[in-house]
Design a protein around this motif. Structure first.
Motif, mmCIF file in Angstrom:
data_model
loop_
_atom_site.group_PDB
_atom_site.id
_atom_site.type_symbol
_atom_site.label_atom_id
_atom_site.label_comp_id
_atom_site.label_asym_id
_atom_site.label_seq_id
_atom_site.Cartn_x
_atom_site.Cartn_y
_atom_site.Cartn_z
ATOM 1 N N GLU A 13 0.739 -1.338 0.108
ATOM 2 C CA GLU A 13 -0.038 -0.050 0.020
ATOM 3 C C GLU A 13 0.928 1.361 0.107
ATOM 4 O OE1 GLU A 13 -3.452 -0.106 -0.160
ATOM 5 O OE2 GLU A 13 -3.463 2.076 -0.142
ATOM 6 N N GLY A 14 0.480 2.205 -0.845
ATOM 7 C CA GLY A 14 1.071 3.451 -0.952
ATOM 8 C C GLY A 14 2.499 3.781 -1.730
ATOM 9 N N ARG A 15 3.039 2.468 -2.034
ATOM 10 C CA ARG A 15 4.140 2.394 -2.843
ATOM 11 C C ARG A 15 4.036 3.092 -4.384
ATOM 12 N NH1 ARG A 15 9.279 -0.536 -2.047
ATOM 13 N NH2 ARG A 15 9.232 -1.045 0.084
ATOM 14 N N ARG A 16 5.073 3.792 -4.585
ATOM 15 C CA ARG A 16 4.956 4.481 -5.995
ATOM 16 C C ARG A 16 6.276 4.033 -6.542
ATOM 17 N NH1 ARG A 16 2.198 9.654 -5.524
ATOM 18 N NH2 ARG A 16 1.411 9.644 -3.283
ATOM 19 N N GLY A 17 6.454 4.279 -7.918
ATOM 20 C CA GLY A 17 7.699 3.696 -8.614
ATOM 21 C C GLY A 17 7.500 3.940 -10.094
ATOM 22 N N LYS A 18 8.661 3.908 -10.529
ATOM 23 C CA LYS A 18 8.805 3.869 -12.043
ATOM 24 C C LYS A 18 8.577 2.366 -12.908
ATOM 25 C CE LYS A 18 9.778 8.126 -13.652
ATOM 26 N NZ LYS A 18 11.118 8.345 -14.021
ATOM 27 N N GLY A 19 8.100 2.376 -13.978
ATOM 28 C CA GLY A 19 7.988 1.283 -14.674
ATOM 29 C C GLY A 19 6.597 0.669 -14.767
ATOM 30 N N LYS A 20 5.972 1.231 -15.696
ATOM 31 C CA LYS A 20 4.427 0.791 -15.570
ATOM 32 C C LYS A 20 4.056 -0.328 -16.748
ATOM 33 C CE LYS A 20 -0.133 2.561 -15.377
ATOM 34 N NZ LYS A 20 -0.981 1.200 -15.290
ATOM 35 N N VAL A 21 3.409 -1.237 -16.661
ATOM 36 C CA VAL A 21 2.886 -2.220 -17.650
ATOM 37 C C VAL A 21 1.614 -1.495 -18.180
ATOM 38 C CG1 VAL A 21 1.742 -4.386 -18.061
ATOM 39 C CG2 VAL A 21 3.811 -4.248 -16.374
ATOM 40 N N GLU A 22 1.753 -0.949 -19.497
ATOM 41 C CA GLU A 22 0.871 -0.293 -20.175
ATOM 42 C C GLU A 22 -0.148 -1.264 -20.943
ATOM 43 O OE1 GLU A 22 2.590 3.189 -21.880
ATOM 44 O OE2 GLU A 22 2.333 4.099 -19.910
ATOM 45 N N VAL A 23 0.505 -2.355 -21.636
ATOM 46 C CA VAL A 23 -0.325 -3.061 -22.496
ATOM 47 C C VAL A 23 0.261 -4.740 -22.231
ATOM 48 C CG1 VAL A 23 -0.745 -4.019 -24.928
ATOM 49 C CG2 VAL A 23 -0.141 -1.373 -24.122
ATOM 50 N N THR A 24 -0.943 -5.536 -21.849
ATOM 51 C CA THR A 24 -0.745 -6.638 -21.771
ATOM 52 C C THR A 24 -1.423 -7.708 -23.048
ATOM 53 O OG1 THR A 24 -0.425 -6.589 -19.482
ATOM 54 C CG2 THR A 24 -0.968 -8.912 -20.411
ATOM 55 N N ILE A 25 -0.791 -8.320 -23.613
ATOM 56 C CA ILE A 25 -1.331 -9.220 -24.557
ATOM 57 C C ILE A 25 -1.258 -10.625 -24.334
ATOM 58 C CG2 ILE A 25 -1.305 -10.039 -27.275
ATOM 59 C CD1 ILE A 25 0.118 -7.326 -27.629
ATOM 60 N N ALA A 26 -2.392 -11.252 -24.119
ATOM 61 C CA ALA A 26 -2.423 -12.857 -23.739
ATOM 62 C C ALA A 26 -2.859 -13.671 -24.668
ATOM 63 C CB ALA A 26 -3.007 -13.046 -22.344
ATOM 64 N N GLY A 27 -2.225 -14.593 -25.293
ATOM 65 C CA GLY A 27 -2.583 -15.550 -26.181
ATOM 66 C C GLY A 27 -2.932 -14.660 -27.444
ATOM 67 N N GLY A 28 -2.146 -13.802 -27.777
ATOM 68 C CA GLY A 28 -2.501 -12.815 -28.968
ATOM 69 C C GLY A 28 -3.751 -11.890 -28.770
ATOM 70 N N ARG A 29 -4.255 -11.806 -27.464
ATOM 71 C CA ARG A 29 -5.142 -10.913 -27.236
ATOM 72 C C ARG A 29 -5.064 -9.834 -26.350
ATOM 73 N NH1 ARG A 29 -9.018 -14.194 -25.190
ATOM 74 N NH2 ARG A 29 -9.707 -12.462 -23.934
ATOM 75 N N ILE A 30 -5.464 -8.531 -26.889
ATOM 76 C CA ILE A 30 -5.093 -7.308 -25.842
ATOM 77 C C ILE A 30 -6.203 -7.740 -24.459
ATOM 78 C CG2 ILE A 30 -4.774 -4.939 -25.585
ATOM 79 C CD1 ILE A 30 -4.204 -4.609 -28.345
ATOM 80 N N VAL A 31 -5.543 -7.852 -23.221
ATOM 81 C CA VAL A 31 -6.237 -7.871 -22.132
ATOM 82 C C VAL A 31 -6.129 -6.802 -21.313
ATOM 83 C CG1 VAL A 31 -6.617 -10.445 -22.420
ATOM 84 C CG2 VAL A 31 -4.624 -9.588 -21.050
ATOM 85 N N TRP A 32 -5.318 -6.121 -21.474
ATOM 86 C CA TRP A 32 -4.989 -4.668 -20.436
ATOM 87 C C TRP A 32 -4.450 -3.675 -21.313
ATOM 88 C CZ3 TRP A 32 -5.853 -2.705 -15.986
ATOM 89 C CH2 TRP A 32 -5.002 -1.732 -15.449
ATOM 90 N N GLN A 33 -5.179 -2.548 -21.438
ATOM 91 C CA GLN A 33 -4.642 -1.333 -22.080
ATOM 92 C C GLN A 33 -5.527 0.083 -21.470
ATOM 93 O OE1 GLN A 33 -5.575 -1.310 -26.330
ATOM 94 N NE2 GLN A 33 -3.726 -0.396 -26.713
ATOM 95 N N ASN A 34 -4.996 0.983 -21.559
ATOM 96 C CA ASN A 34 -5.482 2.332 -21.006
ATOM 97 C C ASN A 34 -6.061 2.138 -19.545
ATOM 98 O OD1 ASN A 34 -4.729 3.665 -23.316
ATOM 99 N ND2 ASN A 34 -6.817 2.776 -24.132
#
Ligand code: URP
Ligand code: ZN
Ligand code: ZN
Length: 436
Positions: free
Chosen positions: A367-388
């Motif tokens: 909780e409360g931790r901040r840092g650099k390096g964020k996952v912006e897009v995840t593609i699983a099995g060829g499908r975009i499952v995480w974006q924006n």
């Protein structure tokens, strides 16, 4: 980079009189939002039966939205278990078995079973894994704390100090050497355990050490907080250690003494943690991490300059695929590999909070931790499952990945065995020739 692979999770895990908050859907959704596209979960036998355990986990994982594999725990020993291990490896896609040297009276096994298990693993080409803490000594430590009137969450850490993790790690390593089989030490939480692994690896023994994010980035300071729930949130086994162990584990990871990072994601909410309000022995053991791992490891290891981007990919994905024998289908971006791909923006920041995380737990140890390096897009099995910052996941779309036996660590084992046998002299024929 290839999607993260988490080698150590507990989803829908019935443990210490309750069940983890995250199941195969919510836990995996959280994983995908954090750039992990595969995990390996621990099947727990039902009344010692591996078959019943496997069937139960087949059911639980029907709603999977991400690819996954299984390890299996061994909690008792007889001819049936021995035979079932063969079926698990040869038919069910399990290539690793975890032995609990702690949790006396529940999951714990003794050295005799450990030896039987190691022998069986070796004969099947399966990797033996250990939860390394001296369970008898932990039991003694717990009694001592209760006698002293220390019933709060700090009693958890005080009752099972690092020396007990070091002892069990050393013992497991020596027994694996005696049997001549590779060993994987899960959740390495202390300098004591890490140094045993370092020594064994220097001597050429095939030992893998897995730190987990909680052990890499947290210390035990919260355990002394006067608010019960604030402290209980951090209760896991082996415990999160005093400051200093975290930095040493990071250094071990950056120099290759430890090889890959897991989470031991085993999320309980406040109500569940409160089961131990009068007695730390009843606080369900476990913390979160499946969603936070990729972010925290980037920030702690790459952003800080301790490791290269290449090493980051290795410790969060590729080495896991190699050890569990599914490389290059997983852990690589290559023609023919599964299309599990993530985009991590090193210039973008993350902030961790139970308010915004995807786990069903109401608390977060980071909780409360901040840092650099964020996952912006995840593609699983060829499908975009995480974006924006939006998840698009479908229950039932995740595949069970069978893990084949005989990973690279087994090469040379037969030769070592042959050399050993050749080194033995034929039995000496004796008669009594001396005069009394
Ligand atoms: O406290 C923990 N680690 N809970 C999960 C079970 C285990 O020992 O991995
Ligand atoms: Zn464990
Ligand atoms: Zn675990």
């Amino acid at each position: 980079m290839p999607g993260g692979i988490d080698p150590h999770t507990h989803l829908a895990f019935e443990f210490m009189g309750t069940e983890t908050m995250d199941d195969f859907f919510t836990g995996q959704a959280a994983a995908l939002a954090g750039g992990t596209t595969m995990h390996i979960d621990f099947v727990i036998p039902v009344d010692g039966s591996l078959t019943a355990g496997f069937e139960a986990y087949e059911k639980k994982s029907k709603k999977a939205c991400m690819d996954f594999g299984f390890h299996m725990a061994i909690t008792k020993w007889d001819e049936v278990v021995s035979k079932e291990m063969e079926i698990m490896v040869q038919e069910k896609g399990i290539n690793s078995f975890k032995f609990f040297m702690a949790y006396k009276g529940a999951l714990m096994i003794n050295d005799d079973l450990l030896l039987e298990g190691f022998k069986k693993c070796k004969s099947l080409g399966a990797l033996a894994m250990v939860h390394a803490e001296n369970g008898d000594a932990v039991y003694e430590g717990q009694k001592r704390m209760i006698e002293l009137g220390i019933t709060g969450p700090e009693g958890h850490a005080l009752s099972r100090p690092a020396v007990l993790e070091g002892e069990a790690t050393a013992r497991a390593i020596r027994l694996a050497s005696f049997i001549n089989t590779p060993l994987y030490v899960v959740h390495v939480m202390s300098i004591d355990a890490m140094e045993e692994i370092a020594k064994a690896r220097i001597s050429g023994q095939k030992v893998i050490g897995e730190p987990v994010v909680s052990g890499l980035v947290l210390n035990d300071s919260w355990l002394w907080d006067s608010d019960f729930l604030t402290a209980a949130r951090f209760v896991m086994s082996p415990p999160i250690r005093a400051a200093g162990h975290d930095k040493a584990l990071q250094a071990a990871l950056s120099t290759g003494v430890l090889q890959l990072v897991g989470t031991d994601h085993c999320a309980f909410n406040s109500k569940q943690k409160a089961l131990g309000i009068d007695d730390f022995r009843k606080i369900p053991n476990g913390v979160n991490g499946i969603e936070e791992r990729m972010h925290l490891v980037w920030d702690t290891m790459v952003e800080s300059g301790q490791i290269s981007v290449t090493d980051y990919v290795r410790i969060t994905s590729t080495d896991c695929a190699r050890i569990f024998n599914i490389y290059p289908r997983k852990g690589a971006i290559l023609a023919g590999s599964d299309a599990d791909i993530i985009i991590l923006n090193p210039n973008s920041s993350f902030e961790i909070s139970a308010k915004s995380h995807h786990s069903r737990s109401d608390t977060n140890v980071f909780e409360g931790r901040r840092g650099k390096g964020k996952v912006e897009v995840t593609i699983a099995g060829g499908r975009i499952v995480w974006q924006n910052d939006e998840l698009k996941v479908v229950p039932g779309s995740g595949k069970y990945i069978k893990l084949p036996p005989y990973n690279y660590l087994f090469s040379g084992i037969d030769k070592a065995e042959a050399n050993y046998l050749a080194s033995l002299k034929a039995p000496v024929k004796r008669t009594i020739i001396s005069k009394a």
